[in-house]
Motif scaffolding. Structure first.
Motif, short mmCIF file in Angstrom:
data_model
loop_
_atom_site.label_atom_id
_atom_site.label_comp_id
_atom_site.label_asym_id
_atom_site.label_seq_id
_atom_site.Cartn_x
_atom_site.Cartn_y
_atom_site.Cartn_z
N VAL A 1 -14.76 -86.20 -1.34
CA VAL A 1 -15.30 -87.56 -1.17
C VAL A 1 -16.65 -87.52 -0.44
N THR A 2 -17.27 -86.34 -0.40
CA THR A 2 -18.60 -86.22 0.22
C THR A 2 -19.62 -86.13 -0.90
N SER A 3 -20.43 -87.16 -1.05
CA SER A 3 -21.37 -87.15 -2.17
C SER A 3 -22.56 -86.24 -1.84
N LEU A 4 -23.10 -85.63 -2.86
CA LEU A 4 -24.28 -84.78 -2.66
C LEU A 4 -25.43 -85.59 -2.08
N SER A 5 -25.50 -86.88 -2.44
CA SER A 5 -26.61 -87.70 -1.95
C SER A 5 -26.55 -87.91 -0.44
N SER A 6 -25.37 -87.67 0.16
CA SER A 6 -25.24 -87.86 1.61
C SER A 6 -25.64 -86.62 2.39
N LEU A 7 -25.98 -85.55 1.67
CA LEU A 7 -26.28 -84.26 2.32
C LEU A 7 -27.75 -83.91 2.17
N ASN A 8 -28.27 -83.16 3.14
CA ASN A 8 -29.63 -82.64 2.98
C ASN A 8 -29.63 -81.15 3.24
N GLY B 1 -6.48 -82.69 1.96
CA GLY B 1 -7.19 -81.66 2.73
C GLY B 1 -7.49 -80.39 1.98
N ALA B 2 -7.04 -80.24 0.75
CA ALA B 2 -7.22 -78.97 0.04
C ALA B 2 -8.69 -78.60 -0.18
N CYS B 3 -9.55 -79.60 -0.16
CA CYS B 3 -10.97 -79.38 -0.48
C CYS B 3 -11.85 -79.18 0.75
N THR B 4 -11.24 -79.00 1.92
CA THR B 4 -12.00 -79.04 3.18
C THR B 4 -13.03 -77.91 3.28
N VAL B 5 -14.22 -78.29 3.72
CA VAL B 5 -15.29 -77.33 4.05
C VAL B 5 -15.84 -77.75 5.41
N PRO C 1 -19.46 -85.48 -6.16
CA PRO C 1 -18.86 -84.91 -4.96
C PRO C 1 -19.30 -83.46 -4.72
N LEU C 2 -19.48 -83.15 -3.45
CA LEU C 2 -19.84 -81.78 -3.06
C LEU C 2 -18.86 -80.76 -3.65
N LEU C 3 -17.57 -81.12 -3.69
CA LEU C 3 -16.56 -80.19 -4.20
C LEU C 3 -16.90 -79.69 -5.60
N TYR C 4 -17.37 -80.60 -6.46
CA TYR C 4 -17.68 -80.19 -7.84
C TYR C 4 -18.85 -79.20 -7.85
N ALA C 5 -19.85 -79.46 -7.01
CA ALA C 5 -21.00 -78.55 -6.98
C ALA C 5 -20.58 -77.18 -6.48
N LEU C 6 -19.72 -77.16 -5.46
CA LEU C 6 -19.29 -75.87 -4.91
C LEU C 6 -18.50 -75.08 -5.95
#
Ligand code: FES
Ligand code: FES
Length: 156
Positions: free
Chosen positions: A63-70, A48-52, A24-29
Motif C-alpha cells: 500500500v506504499t505507492s511509488l509516487s510517495s517515495l523519492n 504484513g507479508a510485504c513488509t520492507v 505499489p512499491l511491492l510490484y516494483a520490487l
C-alpha cells in the motif's frame, strides 16, 4: 506512456520503468527488480507479508505507492538486510530457532522484528507479541517466531 522512477534499494540507485506512478512499491520490487523477499499476501496492509524498511521503519509495500517515495529514501528488503554468508542477527535467529513452516509470512516477521529491535533493544515476550500482533502467520509458528526475536535481541 512509461515513465522512469528512481529509487534507492538495498544501497543501490535503481530506475524502474512504470506506467502508473501510483503503482505499489511491492510490484516494483518483485516484478521490476526481481526481489522476491517481500510477498504479496492480502494487498490491503492487513497481513504484513510485504513488509520492507523505508528509512529504517517497517512499511507495508503493498500500500506504499511509488509516487510517495523519492530516491533519497533508503528502501531495504529482506535481500538487503543480510546475505547467506553474513545474515542479519534476526535472519540468523530465525534459522537457529527453525521459526518457519511454509515461510510465506517470514519476510514480514523478520523485517517487522528487525525494525522493532531498533526501537526496543531488550524486549520482553509481551513486547514482541504486541509488535508482531498485526503480522499474520497461518501456520501457527508464533511461539518459535517469538523465541527467534528474543534470541536476536540477545545477540544485537
Ligand atoms: S500483502 Fe501487504 S500487508 Fe498483506
Ligand atoms: S510459516 Fe506459514 S504463514 Fe507463517
Amino acid at each position: 506512456m512509461a515513465i522512469s522512477k528512481s529509487l534507492n534499494v538495498n544501497g543501490e540507485r535503481v530506475a524502474v520503468s512504470i506506467d502508473d506512478p501510483d503503482m505499489p512499491l511491492l510490484y516494483a520490487l518483485r516484478d521490476n527488480l526481481a526481489l522476491k523477499g517481500p510477498r504479496f499476501g492480502c494487498g490491503l496492509a492487513q497481513c504484513g507479508a510485504c513488509t520492507v524498511h523505508v528509512d529504517g521503519k517497517a512499511v507495508r509495500s503493498c500500500v506504499t505507492s511509488l509516487s510517495s517515495l523519492n530516491e533519497g529514501q533508503q528502501i531495504v528488503t529482506l535481500e538487503g538486510l543480510g546475505t547467506p554468508e553474513k545474515p542479519h542477527p534476526m535472519q540468523r535467529a530465525f534459522i537457529e530457532e527453525q521459526a518457519v513452516q511454509c515461510g510465506y509470512c517470514i519476510n514480514g516477521m523478520i523485517m517487522e522484528s528487525a525494525a522493532f529491535l531498533t526501537t526496543n533493544k531488550k524486549p520482553s515476550e509481551t513486547d514482541i507479541k504486541k509488535a508482531l500482533a498485526n503480522n499474520l502467520c497461518r501456520c501457527g509458528t508464533h511461539a518459535r517466531i517469538v523465541r527467534a526475536v528474543l534470541r536476536a535481541s540477545q545477540s544485537i
